[in-house]
Design a protein around this motif. Structure first.
Motif, short mmCIF file in Angstrom:
data_model
loop_
_atom_site.label_atom_id
_atom_site.label_comp_id
_atom_site.label_asym_id
_atom_site.label_seq_id
_atom_site.Cartn_x
_atom_site.Cartn_y
_atom_site.Cartn_z
N THR A 145 0.83 -1.20 0.00
CA THR A 145 0.00 0.00 0.00
C THR A 145 0.87 1.26 0.00
OG1 THR A 145 -0.16 -0.41 2.36
CG2 THR A 145 -2.09 -0.91 1.04
N ASP A 146 2.10 1.15 0.57
CA ASP A 146 3.01 2.29 0.49
C ASP A 146 3.35 2.60 -0.96
OD1 ASP A 146 3.04 2.36 3.19
OD2 ASP A 146 4.96 1.35 3.44
N PHE A 147 3.51 1.53 -1.73
CA PHE A 147 3.90 1.73 -3.12
C PHE A 147 2.73 2.15 -3.99
CE2 PHE A 147 7.85 -0.33 -2.09
CZ PHE A 147 8.72 0.26 -2.99
N ALA A 148 1.50 1.95 -3.48
CA ALA A 148 0.33 2.34 -4.28
C ALA A 148 0.42 3.80 -4.65
CB ALA A 148 -0.95 2.05 -3.49
N PHE A 149 0.88 4.63 -3.69
CA PHE A 149 0.95 6.06 -3.98
C PHE A 149 1.95 6.35 -5.09
CE2 PHE A 149 2.51 10.38 -3.28
CZ PHE A 149 1.31 11.05 -3.41
N VAL A 150 3.03 5.56 -5.14
CA VAL A 150 4.01 5.76 -6.20
C VAL A 150 3.34 5.53 -7.56
CG1 VAL A 150 6.15 4.92 -7.19
CG2 VAL A 150 5.92 5.12 -4.73
N GLY A 151 2.53 4.46 -7.64
CA GLY A 151 1.83 4.19 -8.89
C GLY A 151 0.87 5.33 -9.24
N VAL A 152 0.11 5.78 -8.22
CA VAL A 152 -0.84 6.87 -8.45
C VAL A 152 -0.10 8.12 -8.90
CG1 VAL A 152 -2.49 8.40 -7.32
CG2 VAL A 152 -2.52 5.97 -6.84
N MET A 153 1.04 8.38 -8.26
CA MET A 153 1.83 9.57 -8.61
C MET A 153 2.29 9.50 -10.06
SD MET A 153 3.22 12.26 -6.96
CE MET A 153 4.06 13.58 -7.81
N MET A 154 2.75 8.32 -10.48
CA MET A 154 3.23 8.20 -11.86
C MET A 154 2.09 8.42 -12.85
SD MET A 154 5.91 5.06 -11.71
CE MET A 154 7.01 5.42 -13.04
N VAL A 155 0.94 7.80 -12.55
CA VAL A 155 -0.21 7.94 -13.46
C VAL A 155 -0.65 9.40 -13.50
CG1 VAL A 155 -2.59 7.29 -13.82
CG2 VAL A 155 -0.93 5.57 -13.14
N THR A 156 -0.74 10.03 -12.31
CA THR A 156 -1.17 11.43 -12.26
C THR A 156 -0.21 12.33 -13.03
OG1 THR A 156 -1.94 10.92 -10.04
CG2 THR A 156 -1.93 13.22 -10.69
N ALA A 157 1.08 12.13 -12.78
CA ALA A 157 2.07 12.96 -13.47
C ALA A 157 1.95 12.76 -14.97
CB ALA A 157 3.47 12.61 -12.98
N ALA A 158 1.77 11.51 -15.40
CA ALA A 158 1.66 11.24 -16.84
C ALA A 158 0.42 11.93 -17.40
CB ALA A 158 1.60 9.74 -17.09
N LEU A 159 -0.68 11.87 -16.66
CA LEU A 159 -1.91 12.51 -17.14
C LEU A 159 -1.73 14.02 -17.25
CD1 LEU A 159 -4.78 10.61 -15.30
CD2 LEU A 159 -4.19 10.57 -17.72
N LEU A 160 -1.19 14.63 -16.17
CA LEU A 160 -1.01 16.09 -16.16
C LEU A 160 -0.13 16.53 -17.31
CD1 LEU A 160 -0.60 17.04 -12.40
CD2 LEU A 160 -2.47 17.61 -13.93
N MET A 161 1.01 15.84 -17.45
CA MET A 161 1.95 16.24 -18.49
C MET A 161 1.36 15.95 -19.88
SD MET A 161 4.43 17.58 -16.97
CE MET A 161 3.79 18.02 -15.38
N GLY A 162 0.62 14.84 -19.98
CA GLY A 162 -0.02 14.52 -21.25
C GLY A 162 -1.03 15.59 -21.63
N VAL A 163 -1.81 16.03 -20.64
CA VAL A 163 -2.78 17.08 -20.91
C VAL A 163 -2.09 18.35 -21.36
CG1 VAL A 163 -4.41 18.63 -19.77
CG2 VAL A 163 -4.58 16.18 -19.41
N THR A 164 -0.97 18.67 -20.69
CA THR A 164 -0.20 19.86 -21.08
C THR A 164 0.24 19.75 -22.53
OG1 THR A 164 0.65 19.72 -18.86
CG2 THR A 164 1.60 21.39 -20.26
N LEU A 165 0.76 18.57 -22.90
CA LEU A 165 1.24 18.38 -24.26
C LEU A 165 0.09 18.51 -25.26
CD1 LEU A 165 3.83 15.47 -24.11
CD2 LEU A 165 4.21 17.84 -24.74
N ILE A 166 -1.07 17.93 -24.90
CA ILE A 166 -2.20 17.97 -25.83
C ILE A 166 -2.71 19.40 -25.96
CG2 ILE A 166 -4.59 17.23 -26.11
CD1 ILE A 166 -3.68 14.57 -24.78
#
Lengths: 118, 235, 417
Positions: free
Chosen positions: A3-24
Motif C-alpha cells: 500500500t506504500d507503493f500504491a501512492f508511487v503508482g498513483v503519482m506516476m499515473v497522475t504525473a503522466a496525465l497532467l503532463m499529457g494534458v499539457t502536451l495535448i
C-alpha cells in the motif's frame, strides 16, 4: 508495504496525465505549418549525410560495465547497511573485504586505462 | 469471492510484461526492442511490489532498467551499421518450440496441470519406467505463500548476506565474479582496438617517452567520434 | 502555535476526512481519490516551483555576472515565467521527418513523469509525506534511472547525430556520478539503520531523548561528494556537458521545441530541486528546526542548497569531458570507497548505542563523540585525497614543463641549424 507503493503508482499515473494534458493543450494551441525545410534534421544548416547511427566508442560500454559493478555492490550493501547496528565485527570485516575486492576491480580498470577518456 | 484490486493490478502488470516481451522478440527495430525490454523490467518490479518486496522492486528498477538496459542499448549502438542491416533470426522456430516445452514443464512442476501417462501398452517405455498402472504427472497445487513477508525482511536479508552459515561465501564470490567479468570485458574491448594496442606496445618499448607519447595523443585525438567521421558513411 | 506548525498536516487530514465522508460507500474509492489529490498537489507544487525557479535562477545568476536579468515582463520581470509559459504553449513544434515518432514524442513525457515521481517520498513536515517507503533513499536513486532511459529515447528518437552524441555523453555522465552518490548514501543509512527518509530526519532530530545532530556534522565528506554528484546528476553547470553548445549544439534535446522542450527543462529543474530537498533531508536535518514551522525550515534549507547550485552555475566554467570522467572515477569514487570502509570500521569500533555494542563489542561512546570521530575521519580522508591529487598534478605539470623545454630546445637547435 504494497500500500506504500500504491501512492508511487498513483503519482506516476497522475504525473503522466497532467503532463499529457499539457502536451495535448499545447498541440491544440500552437500553429502547425510544416514545410520540408522545417522537417529536416538539424545539422547547423547543412543537409544530413549518412546514418545517424554511427559506431560509438567502446569506452561507453566499459564505463557502463564499471557502473554495473558498483550498482550491484551498492544493491548488496544497502540491506547490510540497514542491519548494520546488529552486525558482528567479523561480518563487517567481510563487508570491508567485499568493498576492497571491488576497489581492486576499479584499480585494474584504472591501470588498464579503461577510465581514461582521450 | 469478488475480484480484488490486487488481482486487477496483477493482470494489468502481466499484460504489460507479456506484451512488452512479445514486442521484444518480434520487433526488427533493436532500439525499440531494448526500450520495451525496459518496460517489461518495470512490470516485473511491479510484481515484486505485489509480493511485498519493495527492496527488490527498487533494486529491479535500479539494476535492470538503470544499468542492464543501458548496457544493452550501448552494445546495440556499438554494433556498426545496424540501421542498414535487417537482423534475421534463423533460430526463431526452434526457440519457440523450446520455450513452449519449457512452459509445459514449468506448468507441470509448479502448476495445477494434470497429465495422465498410460505407458502400460508401450513396449519399451513400460519396462523402462516399470509402470503397471497409468501414472499421474504434475497436479501440484498452486503454492500460495500465506505467510506475509516479515516487516524486517531488509535487515534479515542484510544479516543473511554476511552470515557465515548462510550467504557469506556467495556474497564474497559475487565480488570476485564481477571483477573477472570486468577484467574480461576490458581485455576484449582493448583487443578490438588495434590502434590502442599498438600504442601500448610502443609505450612499453619506449619507457622514458611513454608519458610524453600519452600527452601527445591526448592533444591530437578528438574527444568524440566527430560528425565529420560519420558523414563518410555512404547514403 | 500548533496550528501554524502543523498547518500542512491539518489541511491534508481535513481533506482526507472530507473525501472519506463523501465517498463513505467505498473506502477504496475514497483512498484512491485522496491519493490522486495528493499526487496532483505534489505535481503542481513541483511544476509551480519550476516556473518560480527559472525566474529566481536567472535573476541570481544575472546578479552574480553583474547583469540585471529579466526586467521587462511585469515589475522586476516577475511575469517572465508566465510569458515563457505562453510562448512554450503557442510555439510551433516540429517533429523532424526522420524522427522515430513514438520514441521522440514519448521521451519528454517519460522524463517529466520520473522527475515528478521523486516527490512522492519527500517528507515536507511530520506526517506530511506522499508515502513513507521503507526503501525511500534507494527509491530516489532508482527513479533516476528512468530519466536515463528517457534521455536515450530522446537522443535516438530525434535521429540526429548531435542528439545521439549528446544523449550518450549525458548517460555516461549520469551513470558515472550515480556511483559516488550511492557510496555516500551508505554511511547515512548505516548511521540511521533505515532507508526511510522520515527515519533519517528523526535520527537527526532526536537521539535517545537528546537533540540529534545533522548528518553533515557526522559526514562532511559524504555531504560534499553527494552535492557534487547531485549537481552532475542533474546535468547543471559546471557539469552541463550534455548541452555544450560549442560542441554538440544542445545535446539530446537539439530537435525539441515548444512544449516538449519545456518538459525537458521542467525535468532538469524539478530534479535539481529534488536534489536540494534530498540533500536538506539527508544531511541538514530535513524539516527539523526550532521556532519556525517544519515546512518553512525544509524550504529554507532546500533554498540554501539550491542557492549553492545557482552559485556554482554562475561562477564555474564548464569542465571538459575527460576532466568530468576523471573527477568521478579517479577521485570521487576511490575517495568515497576509502571513506566508506573507514566509516564502517569506526561505527563498529565506537558504537553509540548499547544495542550496537552488544552486537560487536567496541568502546561505547556518546553520539556527540561518535560524530566527532566520524567527522575527523571524513576530513582526514578529504585532506589526504586532496594532497595526493595535488602531488599527482604537480608531477604532471613538471613533466609537461620538461616536455615543453625539450621541444623548445629542439626548435632552437633546428633554427640554429
Amino acid at each position: 508495504m504494497r500500500t506504500d507503493f500504491a501512492f508511487v503508482g498513483v503519482m506516476m499515473v497522475t504525473a503522466a496525465l497532467l503532463m499529457g494534458v499539457t502536451l495535448i493543450a499545447a498541440a491544440l494551441l500552437r500553429p502547425k505549418k510544416p514545410n520540408p525545410a522545417k522537417l529536416e534534421t538539424y545539422e547547423c544548416g547543412m543537409s544530413t549525410v549518412g546514418d545517424t547511427w554511427v559506431q560509438f566508442r567502446v569506452q561507453y560500454y566499459i564505463l557502463a560495465l564499471v557502473f554495473v559493478l558498483f550498482d550491484i555492490e551498492a544493491l548488496l550493501l544497502f540491506p547490510i547497511a540497514f542491519a548494520f547496528n546488529s552486525l558482528t565485527l567479523f561480518a563487517v570485516a567481510n563487508v570491508v573485504l567485499f568493498v576492497l575486492v571491488l576497489l581492486l576491480a576499479l584499480i585494474y580498470a584504472w591501470r588498464k586505462g579503461a577510465l581514461d577518456w582521450e | 469471492m469478488g475480484i480484488t484490486v490486487q488481482q486487477v493490478i496483477f493482470v494489468c502488470l502481466a499484460a504489460i510484461v507479456l506484451g512488452a516481451a512479445l514486442f521484444v522478440v518480434t520487433t526488427r527495430n533493436l532500439f525499440r526492442g531494448a526500450l520495451m525490454l525496459a518496460l517489461a523490467f518495470l512490470g516485473v518490479a511491479g510484481f515484486y511490489v505485489l509480493l511485498d518486496l519493495g527492496l527488490f522492486a527498487v533494486a529491479q528498477v535500479m539494476i535492470y532498467i538503470g544499468a542492464i538496459s543501458i548496457l544493452i542499448i550501448f552494445s546495440v549502438m556499438l554494433t556498426c551499421g545496424m540501421q542498414a542491416m535487417i537482423p534475421r533470426n534463423a533460430q526463431a522456430g526452434g526457440v519457440a518450440i523450446l520455450a513452449a516445452l519449457l512452459f509445459v514443464l514449468l506448468a507441470l512442476v509448479f502448476g495445477p496441470v494434470r497429465l495422465t501417462l498410460d505407458l502400460t501398452g508401450v513396449p519399451l517405455l513400460s519396462t523402462l519406467f516399470r509402470t503397471e498402472t497409468p501414472r499421474v504427472v504434475g497436479d501440484v497445487p498452486w503454492r500460495y505463500n500465506t505467510q506475509a513477508v516479515a516487516e524486517t525482511y531488509i535487515s534479515d536479508f542484510g544479516r543473511a548476506l554476511v552470515d557465515i552459515n548462510q550467504f557469506l561465501l556467495p556474497f564474497l564470490l559475487i565480488a570476485f565474479l564481477v571483477d573477472v567479468v570486468l577484467a574480461g570485458a576490458i581485455l576484449i574491448a582493448r583487443q578490438r582496438k588495434p590502434a590502442e594496442v599498438l600504442a601500448e606496445q610502443q609505450e612499453i618499448a619506449a619507457e622514458e617517452a611513454a608519458e610524453a607519447a600519452a600527452l601527445r595523443t591526448a592533444e591530437g585525438a578528438p574527444a568524440m567520434p566527430s560528425t565529420a567521421a560519420a558523414t563518410v558513411a555512404d547514403h | 502555535m500548533d496550528v501554524i506548525s502543523n498547518l500542512l498536516k491539518i489541511i491534508s487530514d481535513f481533506v482526507a476526512e472530507l473525501i472519506r465522508s463523501i465517498f463513505g460507500f467505498s473506502p477504496f474509492l475514497a483512498e484512491l481519490i485522496t491519493m490522486g489529490l495528493a499526487a496532483v498537489v505534489l505535481a503542481t507544487f513541483a511544476a509551480l516551483s519550476f516556473m518560480g525557479l527559472t525566474y529566481v535562477e536567472r535573476k541570481v545568476v544575472a546578479r552574480i555576472q553583474d547583469r540585471i536579468g529579466p526586467n521587462q515582463a511585469g515589475p522586476f520581470g516577475l511575469l517572465q515565467p508566465i510569458a515563457d509559459g505562453i510562448k512554450m504553449f503557442t510555439k510551433e513544434d516540429t517533429t523532424p521527418a526522420a524522427a522515430d515518432r513514438w520514441v521522440y514524442n514519448l521521451a519528454p513525457l517519460v522524463i517529466a513523469v520520473f522527475a515528478l515521481t521523486t516527490y512522492a517520498v519527500l517528507p515536507f513536515a511530520p506526517g506530511v509525506v506522499g508515502t513513507n517507503l521503507n526503501v525511500g533513499v534507494f527509491f530516489i536513486l532508482a527513479i533516476g534511472s528512468g530519466s536515463i532511459i528517457a534521455i536515450l529515447m530522446a537522443g535516438w528518437g530525434s535521429n540526429n547525430k548531435y542528439a545521439l552524441l549528446g544523449a550518450f555523453r549525458t548517460v555516461a555522465q549520469l551513470v558515472g556520478y550515480e556511483v559516488p552518490m550511492l557510496l555516500n548514501l551508505l554511511p547515512v543509512v548505516m548511521l540511521t539503520g533505515s532507508m526511510s527518509l522520515i527515519d533519517i530526519v528523526n535520527h537527526q532530530t532526536t537521539l535517545d531523548g537528546n537533540p540529534g545532530i545533522p548528518h553533515i556534522i557526522y559526514l562532511p565528506l559524504s555531504a560534499l561528494v553527494f552535492l557534487i554528484s547531485g549537481v552532475a546528476e542533474t546535468g547543471r553547470s559546471p557539469f552541463d556537458l550534455l548541452e555544450a553548445e560549442s560542441e554538440i549544439v544542445a545535446g539530446f534535446h537539439t530537435e525539441y521545441s515548444g512544449m516538449k522542450f519545456a518538459l525537458f527543462f521542467l525535468g532538469e529543474y524539478v530534479n535539481a530541486l529534488a536534489v536540494s530537498f534530498v540533500f536538506a533531508t539527508l544531511f541538514l536535518g530535513g524539516y527539523a528546526g526550532p521556532i519556525l514551522p517544519p515546512y518553512i525550515w525544509l524550504l529554507l534549507k532546500a533554498a540554501l542548497v539550491f542557492f549553492v547550485l545557482m552559485w556554482l552555475r554562475g561562477t564555474l566554467p564548464r569542465v571538459r569531458i575527460d576532466q568530468m570522467h576523471n573527477l568521478n572515477w579517479k577521485f570521487l569514487v576511490p575517495m568515497s570507497i576509502v571513506n566508506l570502509v573507514l566509516v564502517m570500521l569506526a561505527l563498529k569500533l565506537f558504537p553509540a548505542s548499547a544495542a550496537a555494542q552488544a552486537a560487536s563489542g567496541g568502546v561505547l561512546v556518546s553520539p556527540g563523540a561518535q560524530a566527532v570521530i566520524l567527522m575527523l575521519i571524513n576530513l582526514a580522508v578529504l585532506l589526504v585525497s586532496l594532497s595526493l591529487v595535488g602531488r599527482a598534478a604537480r608531477r604532471l605539470r613538471m613533466q609537461e614543463e620538461a616536455l615543453l623545454a625539450q621541444r623548445r630546445a629542439a626548435n632552437m637547435a633546428m633554427a640554429r641549424a
